[in-house]
Design a protein around this motif. Structure first.
Motif, PDB file in Angstrom:
ATOM      1  N   ASP A   1       0.831  -1.197   0.000  1.00  0.00           N
ATOM      2  CA  ASP A   1       0.000   0.000   0.000  1.00  0.00           C
ATOM      3  C   ASP A   1       0.866   1.247   0.000  1.00  0.00           C
ATOM      4  OD1 ASP A   1      -2.339  -1.489   0.119  1.00  0.00           O
ATOM      5  OD2 ASP A   1      -2.426  -1.436   2.300  1.00  0.00           O
ATOM      6  N   LEU A   2       0.351   2.306  -0.621  1.00  0.00           N
ATOM      7  CA  LEU A   2       1.030   3.599  -0.629  1.00  0.00           C
ATOM      8  C   LEU A   2       0.208   4.602   0.157  1.00  0.00           C
ATOM      9  CD1 LEU A   2       2.109   4.004  -4.371  1.00  0.00           C
ATOM     10  CD2 LEU A   2       3.565   3.439  -2.433  1.00  0.00           C
ATOM     11  N   VAL A   3       0.890   5.392   0.957  1.00  0.00           N
ATOM     12  CA  VAL A   3       0.265   6.520   1.639  1.00  0.00           C
ATOM     13  C   VAL A   3       0.790   7.757   0.917  1.00  0.00           C
ATOM     14  CG1 VAL A   3       0.039   7.800   3.788  1.00  0.00           C
ATOM     15  CG2 VAL A   3       0.173   5.295   3.830  1.00  0.00           C
ATOM     16  N   PHE A   4      -0.129   8.501   0.313  1.00  0.00           N
ATOM     17  CA  PHE A   4       0.224   9.618  -0.559  1.00  0.00           C
ATOM     18  C   PHE A   4      -0.503  10.852  -0.053  1.00  0.00           C
ATOM     19  CE2 PHE A   4      -0.249  12.257  -4.312  1.00  0.00           C
ATOM     20  CZ  PHE A   4       0.944  12.076  -4.988  1.00  0.00           C
ATOM     21  N   GLU A   5       0.236  11.934   0.195  1.00  0.00           N
ATOM     22  CA  GLU A   5      -0.377  13.182   0.624  1.00  0.00           C
ATOM     23  C   GLU A   5       0.145  14.320  -0.253  1.00  0.00           C
ATOM     24  OE1 GLU A   5      -1.273  15.318   4.800  1.00  0.00           O
ATOM     25  OE2 GLU A   5       0.852  14.948   4.405  1.00  0.00           O
ATOM     26  N   GLU A   6      -0.771  15.056  -0.831  1.00  0.00           N
ATOM     27  CA  GLU A   6      -0.417  16.189  -1.690  1.00  0.00           C
ATOM     28  C   GLU A   6      -1.106  17.427  -1.120  1.00  0.00           C
ATOM     29  OE1 GLU A   6      -1.181  17.400  -6.327  1.00  0.00           O
ATOM     30  OE2 GLU A   6      -0.733  15.303  -5.863  1.00  0.00           O
ATOM     31  N   ILE A   7      -0.328  18.456  -0.866  1.00  0.00           N
ATOM     32  CA  ILE A   7      -0.857  19.687  -0.281  1.00  0.00           C
ATOM     33  C   ILE A   7      -0.539  20.855  -1.209  1.00  0.00           C
ATOM     34  CG2 ILE A   7      -0.756  21.273   1.674  1.00  0.00           C
ATOM     35  CD1 ILE A   7       0.178  18.841   3.365  1.00  0.00           C
ATOM     36  N   TRP A   8      -1.581  21.547  -1.639  1.00  0.00           N
ATOM     37  CA  TRP A   8      -1.428  22.736  -2.477  1.00  0.00           C
ATOM     38  C   TRP A   8      -1.571  23.974  -1.601  1.00  0.00           C
ATOM     39  CZ3 TRP A   8      -0.548  22.938  -7.773  1.00  0.00           C
ATOM     40  CH2 TRP A   8      -0.568  21.719  -8.437  1.00  0.00           C
ATOM     41  N   ALA A   9      -0.696  24.955  -1.812  1.00  0.00           N
ATOM     42  CA  ALA A   9      -0.796  26.221  -1.097  1.00  0.00           C
ATOM     43  C   ALA A   9      -1.761  27.144  -1.837  1.00  0.00           C
ATOM     44  CB  ALA A   9       0.588  26.875  -1.011  1.00  0.00           C
ATOM     45  N   LYS A  10      -2.200  28.177  -1.170  1.00  0.00           N
ATOM     46  CA  LYS A  10      -3.052  29.160  -1.823  1.00  0.00           C
ATOM     47  C   LYS A  10      -2.292  29.763  -3.005  1.00  0.00           C
ATOM     48  CE  LYS A  10      -5.886  30.578   2.046  1.00  0.00           C
ATOM     49  NZ  LYS A  10      -6.326  31.709   2.867  1.00  0.00           N
ATOM     50  N   PRO A  11      -2.995  30.027  -4.102  1.00  0.00           N
ATOM     51  CA  PRO A  11      -2.296  30.591  -5.264  1.00  0.00           C
ATOM     52  C   PRO A  11      -1.740  31.973  -4.959  1.00  0.00           C
ATOM     53  CG  PRO A  11      -4.672  30.543  -5.628  1.00  0.00           C
ATOM     54  CD  PRO A  11      -4.418  29.875  -4.324  1.00  0.00           C
ATOM     55  N   GLY A  12      -0.553  32.225  -5.478  1.00  0.00           N
ATOM     56  CA  GLY A  12       0.070  33.531  -5.371  1.00  0.00           C
ATOM     57  C   GLY A  12       0.170  34.150  -6.750  1.00  0.00           C
ATOM     58  N   GLU A  13       0.867  35.245  -6.849  1.00  0.00           N
ATOM     59  CA  GLU A  13       1.012  35.912  -8.146  1.00  0.00           C
ATOM     60  C   GLU A  13       1.765  35.041  -9.145  1.00  0.00           C
ATOM     61  OE1 GLU A  13       2.397  39.943  -8.094  1.00  0.00           O
ATOM     62  OE2 GLU A  13       1.256  40.374  -6.274  1.00  0.00           O
ATOM     63  N   GLY A  14       2.678  34.192  -8.656  1.00  0.00           N
ATOM     64  CA  GLY A  14       3.459  33.356  -9.546  1.00  0.00           C
ATOM     65  C   GLY A  14       2.826  32.016  -9.853  1.00  0.00           C
ATOM     66  N   GLY A  15       1.625  31.769  -9.368  1.00  0.00           N
ATOM     67  CA  GLY A  15       0.958  30.495  -9.619  1.00  0.00           C
ATOM     68  C   GLY A  15       0.715  29.730  -8.340  1.00  0.00           C
ATOM     69  N   HIS A  16       0.694  28.416  -8.426  1.00  0.00           N
ATOM     70  CA  HIS A  16       0.410  27.533  -7.300  1.00  0.00           C
ATOM     71  C   HIS A  16       1.689  26.810  -6.894  1.00  0.00           C
ATOM     72  CE1 HIS A  16      -3.971  27.849  -7.922  1.00  0.00           C
ATOM     73  NE2 HIS A  16      -3.657  27.874  -9.211  1.00  0.00           N
ATOM     74  N   THR A  17       1.823  26.498  -5.608  1.00  0.00           N
ATOM     75  CA  THR A  17       2.941  25.704  -5.116  1.00  0.00           C
ATOM     76  C   THR A  17       2.392  24.621  -4.200  1.00  0.00           C
ATOM     77  OG1 THR A  17       3.308  27.144  -3.207  1.00  0.00           O
ATOM     78  CG2 THR A  17       4.575  27.630  -5.213  1.00  0.00           C
ATOM     79  N   GLY A  18       3.211  23.633  -3.917  1.00  0.00           N
ATOM     80  CA  GLY A  18       2.765  22.586  -3.013  1.00  0.00           C
ATOM     81  C   GLY A  18       3.862  21.597  -2.685  1.00  0.00           C
ATOM     82  N   THR A  19       3.488  20.635  -1.869  1.00  0.00           N
ATOM     83  CA  THR A  19       4.398  19.565  -1.478  1.00  0.00           C
ATOM     84  C   THR A  19       3.650  18.242  -1.531  1.00  0.00           C
ATOM     85  OG1 THR A  19       3.831  19.778   0.862  1.00  0.00           O
ATOM     86  CG2 THR A  19       5.733  21.049   0.080  1.00  0.00           C
ATOM     87  N   LEU A  20       4.397  17.170  -1.622  1.00  0.00           N
ATOM     88  CA  LEU A  20       3.792  15.847  -1.519  1.00  0.00           C
ATOM     89  C   LEU A  20       4.734  14.923  -0.780  1.00  0.00           C
ATOM     90  CD1 LEU A  20       4.945  13.461  -3.626  1.00  0.00           C
ATOM     91  CD2 LEU A  20       3.904  14.960  -5.277  1.00  0.00           C
ATOM     92  N   THR A  21       4.141  13.925  -0.142  1.00  0.00           N
ATOM     93  CA  THR A  21       4.904  12.863   0.497  1.00  0.00           C
ATOM     94  C   THR A  21       4.293  11.532   0.076  1.00  0.00           C
ATOM     95  OG1 THR A  21       3.532  12.955   2.495  1.00  0.00           O
ATOM     96  CG2 THR A  21       5.572  14.221   2.525  1.00  0.00           C
ATOM     97  N   MET A  22       5.133  10.540  -0.048  1.00  0.00           N
ATOM     98  CA  MET A  22       4.668   9.216  -0.443  1.00  0.00           C
ATOM     99  C   MET A  22       5.487   8.183   0.318  1.00  0.00           C
ATOM    100  SD  MET A  22       4.309   7.537  -4.261  1.00  0.00           S
ATOM    101  CE  MET A  22       5.983   7.895  -4.689  1.00  0.00           C
ATOM    102  N   GLU A  23       4.787   7.238   0.905  1.00  0.00           N
ATOM    103  CA  GLU A  23       5.436   6.188   1.679  1.00  0.00           C
ATOM    104  C   GLU A  23       4.848   4.839   1.286  1.00  0.00           C
ATOM    105  OE1 GLU A  23       5.836   4.804   6.343  1.00  0.00           O
ATOM    106  OE2 GLU A  23       5.010   6.770   5.868  1.00  0.00           O
ATOM    107  N   ALA A  24       5.696   3.878   0.997  1.00  0.00           N
ATOM    108  CA  ALA A  24       5.259   2.501   0.766  1.00  0.00           C
ATOM    109  C   ALA A  24       5.202   1.834   2.135  1.00  0.00           C
ATOM    110  CB  ALA A  24       6.229   1.778  -0.159  1.00  0.00           C
ATOM    111  N   VAL A  25       4.002   1.471   2.550  1.00  0.00           N
ATOM    112  CA  VAL A  25       3.799   0.909   3.883  1.00  0.00           C
ATOM    113  C   VAL A  25       4.663  -0.341   4.064  1.00  0.00           C
ATOM    114  CG1 VAL A  25       2.092  -0.076   5.473  1.00  0.00           C
ATOM    115  CG2 VAL A  25       1.457   1.835   3.988  1.00  0.00           C
ATOM    116  N   GLY A  26       5.423  -0.364   5.151  1.00  0.00           N
ATOM    117  CA  GLY A  26       6.269  -1.513   5.457  1.00  0.00           C
ATOM    118  C   GLY A  26       7.594  -1.529   4.719  1.00  0.00           C
ATOM    119  N   GLN A  27       7.872  -0.508   3.912  1.00  0.00           N
ATOM    120  CA  GLN A  27       9.124  -0.440   3.166  1.00  0.00           C
ATOM    121  C   GLN A  27      10.001   0.670   3.748  1.00  0.00           C
ATOM    122  OE1 GLN A  27       9.791  -2.751   0.793  1.00  0.00           O
ATOM    123  NE2 GLN A  27       7.824  -3.594   1.388  1.00  0.00           N
ATOM    124  N   PRO A  28      11.318   0.572   3.600  1.00  0.00           N
ATOM    125  CA  PRO A  28      12.220   1.554   4.213  1.00  0.00           C
ATOM    126  C   PRO A  28      12.455   2.813   3.364  1.00  0.00           C
ATOM    127  CG  PRO A  28      13.501  -0.170   3.184  1.00  0.00           C
ATOM    128  CD  PRO A  28      12.045  -0.554   3.017  1.00  0.00           C
TER     129      PRO A  28
END
Length: 91
Positions: A2-29
């Motif tokens: 299984d994958l745990v995936f989180e994507e977070i978008w910030a509020k748009p600014g003058e230069g467009g949109h920004t964000g971050t994501l994290t992804m973890e394979a459950v039980g994997q290092p």
């Protein structure tokens, strides 16, 4: 695995949109993270993403990180190619 995936978008600014994501394979290092931006450019936009990988396996961690990054970047390129083709055929 299984994958745990989180994507977070910030509020748009003058230069467009920004964000971050994290992804973890459950039980994997291996844990992946990325920062991205979607910025206006002419009649379209530019998407930039920087992936990072961390592996907790001693001695082999760097090799595993390199392999995992290659897999993620390949998948990202495939996804963008699919979206480009989809947009061309569904205007």
């Amino acid at each position: 695995s299984d994958l745990v995936f989180e994507e977070i978008w910030a509020k748009p600014g003058e230069g467009g949109h920004t964000g971050t994501l994290t992804m973890e394979a459950v039980g994997q290092p291996v844990k992946m993270s990325a920062s991205f931006e979607l910025a206006p450019s002419g009649k379209g936009c530019v998407y930039r993403i920087t992936h990072k990988c961390k592996c907790s396996v001693p001695l082999l961690g760097r090799v595993v990180e390199s392999f995992a990054l290659g897999q993620v970047e390949s998948g990202c390129a495939d996804e963008l190619a699919y979206l480009t083709q989809y947009l061309k055929t569904h205007k």
